[in-house]
Design a protein around this motif. Sequence first.
Motif, mmCIF file in Angstrom:
data_model
loop_
_atom_site.group_PDB
_atom_site.id
_atom_site.type_symbol
_atom_site.label_atom_id
_atom_site.label_comp_id
_atom_site.label_asym_id
_atom_site.label_seq_id
_atom_site.Cartn_x
_atom_site.Cartn_y
_atom_site.Cartn_z
ATOM 1 N N PRO A 38 0.819 -1.193 0.000
ATOM 2 C CA PRO A 38 0.000 0.000 0.000
ATOM 3 C C PRO A 38 0.868 1.264 0.000
ATOM 4 O O PRO A 38 1.957 1.265 0.558
ATOM 5 C CB PRO A 38 -0.773 -0.122 1.304
ATOM 6 C CG PRO A 38 0.116 -0.927 2.187
ATOM 7 C CD PRO A 38 0.987 -1.772 1.322
ATOM 8 N N ARG A 39 0.421 2.282 -0.666
ATOM 9 C CA ARG A 39 1.125 3.565 -0.696
ATOM 10 C C ARG A 39 0.245 4.613 -0.045
ATOM 11 O O ARG A 39 -0.959 4.619 -0.294
ATOM 12 C CB ARG A 39 1.436 3.971 -2.142
ATOM 13 C CG ARG A 39 2.347 3.034 -2.882
ATOM 14 C CD ARG A 39 3.813 3.438 -2.679
ATOM 15 N NE ARG A 39 4.674 2.308 -3.064
ATOM 16 C CZ ARG A 39 5.449 1.659 -2.214
ATOM 17 N NH1 ARG A 39 5.507 2.032 -0.959
ATOM 18 N NH2 ARG A 39 6.195 0.657 -2.605
ATOM 19 N N ALA A 41 3.468 4.020 2.662
ATOM 20 C CA ALA A 41 3.702 3.213 3.865
ATOM 21 C C ALA A 41 4.568 4.018 4.832
ATOM 22 O O ALA A 41 5.342 4.870 4.401
ATOM 23 C CB ALA A 41 4.386 1.911 3.478
ATOM 24 N N HIS A 291 -0.298 7.664 8.723
ATOM 25 C CA HIS A 291 -0.582 6.884 7.522
ATOM 26 C C HIS A 291 -1.902 6.135 7.661
ATOM 27 O O HIS A 291 -2.016 4.970 7.295
ATOM 28 C CB HIS A 291 0.569 5.918 7.221
ATOM 29 C CG HIS A 291 1.820 6.633 6.798
ATOM 30 N ND1 HIS A 291 2.653 7.256 7.695
ATOM 31 C CD2 HIS A 291 2.347 6.854 5.575
ATOM 32 C CE1 HIS A 291 3.649 7.814 7.044
ATOM 33 N NE2 HIS A 291 3.493 7.596 5.755
ATOM 34 N N LYS A 327 -0.303 -1.822 6.126
ATOM 35 C CA LYS A 327 0.786 -0.843 6.011
ATOM 36 C C LYS A 327 1.920 -1.107 7.006
ATOM 37 O O LYS A 327 3.064 -0.759 6.748
ATOM 38 C CB LYS A 327 0.257 0.576 6.223
ATOM 39 C CG LYS A 327 -0.472 1.142 5.010
ATOM 40 C CD LYS A 327 -0.810 2.592 5.197
ATOM 41 C CE LYS A 327 -1.452 3.162 3.927
ATOM 42 N NZ LYS A 327 -1.774 4.589 4.079
ATOM 43 N N TYR A 330 4.510 -3.225 5.490
ATOM 44 C CA TYR A 330 5.291 -2.591 4.425
ATOM 45 C C TYR A 330 6.017 -1.343 4.897
ATOM 46 O O TYR A 330 6.601 -0.612 4.095
ATOM 47 C CB TYR A 330 4.371 -2.270 3.240
ATOM 48 C CG TYR A 330 3.933 -3.520 2.532
ATOM 49 C CD1 TYR A 330 4.789 -4.134 1.614
ATOM 50 C CD2 TYR A 330 2.718 -4.121 2.819
ATOM 51 C CE1 TYR A 330 4.414 -5.309 0.986
ATOM 52 C CE2 TYR A 330 2.337 -5.286 2.207
ATOM 53 C CZ TYR A 330 3.185 -5.880 1.284
ATOM 54 O OH TYR A 330 2.824 -7.041 0.668
ATOM 55 N N SER A 331 5.965 -1.077 6.203
ATOM 56 C CA SER A 331 6.629 0.124 6.712
ATOM 57 C C SER A 331 8.133 -0.096 6.757
ATOM 58 O O SER A 331 8.613 -1.234 6.877
ATOM 59 C CB SER A 331 6.097 0.458 8.096
ATOM 60 O OG SER A 331 6.433 -0.567 9.013
#
Length: 576
Positions: A38-39, A41, A291, A327, A330-331
Amino acid sequence: MLKLAAGLLLAAAVALLLDWYAPAASSAPAGLRRQRAPRPAPGAEAANLLWAVQVSDIHISRFQDPTRASDLEKFCSETINIIQPAFVLATGDLTDAKTSDKLGSEQVEEEWRIYQSVLKRSRVKEKTKWIDIKGNHDSFNIPRLDSVQNYYRKYSAWRKDGSFHYVHTTTFGSYSFICVDATLSPGPKRPYNFFGILNTRQMQELSVMATESLRSNHTVWFGHYPTSTIISPAPGIRALMSSATAYLCGHLHTMGGLMPALYSQHRSGTLELELGDWKDNRKYRILAFDHDLLSFVDLTFEEWPAVLITNPKSSLYSSSFHEPLVKILYSTHIRILVFSPAAITSVTVYIDGVRLGNAHQASGPLYVLKWSPQNYSEGTHQIDVTVQDASGRTITQGHIFSMEENHPLRFGFWPSVILLTDHYVLARTLFGLIVLIQIALLVVFRYLQKPALKEKPGLLGLTSFSLHVFSKINAFYYSVLVLNLYTVLGPWFVGELIDGQVGACFSFGVFVGGSFFRGGLTYVVGILQTLPLILTSNLYTFTLLSEFFCPYKQVAVIKQKEWPGQLLHAEYSSDQ
Ligand SMILES: *[C@@H]1O[C@H](CO)[C@@H](O)[C@H](O)[C@H]1NC(C)=O
């Protein structure tokens, strides 16, 4: 066999109850980790981050503890300067509005003046947005919203009665904050002004706001009353706020210290977060969206440093229905908000007791530390952050996080009971049951044949015997019957429920100023009024029991007693 069945039934009931009141933090849907990255992150930049402050139940008083006001002024200047929140939510009971004996209630203009001068002198409204709403104390003894006694309209920062939808717009998204105003109008005096009430029109307004807010990245609802103390028509206030990530409220303080942290989660995944009071405990809350992941920490005034870990966020306070939890996986960085009046000297991060390193300041209060979330993708893990400032103060904050779809964390049983039970429904049901059972027992036993008392009757035998005697003596029978019926039908009293407005109080609610407010606390009082009747109707049991505990010649002792109503005596004589 019967005992076994009863035992099983009881166990099942307890299990159900435990499950209902210990909701699992809603888990992520299956296949979470197969989703695309996801963007944006969470990384090392101070972007996509928003934080705000909540304070509740301030109770500025003309008679009690003047430091409530002086501390609030310090809070508005020093604390707010340090934290620099996007806005502040003051969730009701801005003033105490009690008389000097603490029993009566009325709006005190001086308290409102003090409140306003705190806001003015601290210039807090120039530094942040101060959103203050009414609590039940701010609506005591107000005949109409447009009457002069509604000082909220004159002295508060927000000044508008009723629910509203405030959208906080940023470069990275918009965030909806919906206020639920469930205060009563006209506003009765204490004590029958404890539950909040919403009518159908107010529910419709809120429903429109809920729909509008679906456009925002997140919706948070806030109000004075926990949902368990709001009386609302179907489908109920909780259903209306199901698209919200969280509901912030106050009103119950810390329940005299018994419940320092009252948090739970609705079935829909909406968190319900009650905040302890400013009045005696000087509590406040920092709430952040990082986020689009929500995190919060409840703090005490002047206890520094203040620390809030925003990534990885706590699993318990997560809702996959409302947050992009993926997220976390993916951080690239662990992210921590740190506030202190002194310079920060170190921010040390530990996971599962292993020191990961020192986080460095990204910008402002944000500290970050590079990490590999894949290393923690299985099971649950404990993150702890120890912060030290130049004044030598040290504090450690931590929580459990997990990237798994299911984790074993549960909310506490009692906080969930307090926040998720509709207390007026419970009180009404109990009251109804108690009255019904009492009347039914009286009437049934009045017409039942009196059996002979065994020589050594058990507790059940004794109770039934005393009920026979009780219901067959006219004086008792009719007085208890009338008292019970009167408690149900009322009115209990007629008087000035608001100065200048005569009202009447019944078990099922309160009539005042042309309005009817459904009962909440009235049922609780009703229960307290009818309980003594139950106890007195069993006075015989108690007396007889005490005789039976006397080891010698019980029957003889009883026989010698002078019982009211010759019935009983005759009974005994004929038995022997
Ligand atoms: C907020 O929502 C918009 C639109 O869906 C999205 O582009 C943006 O990335 C979101 N903001 C954050 C911080 O995730």
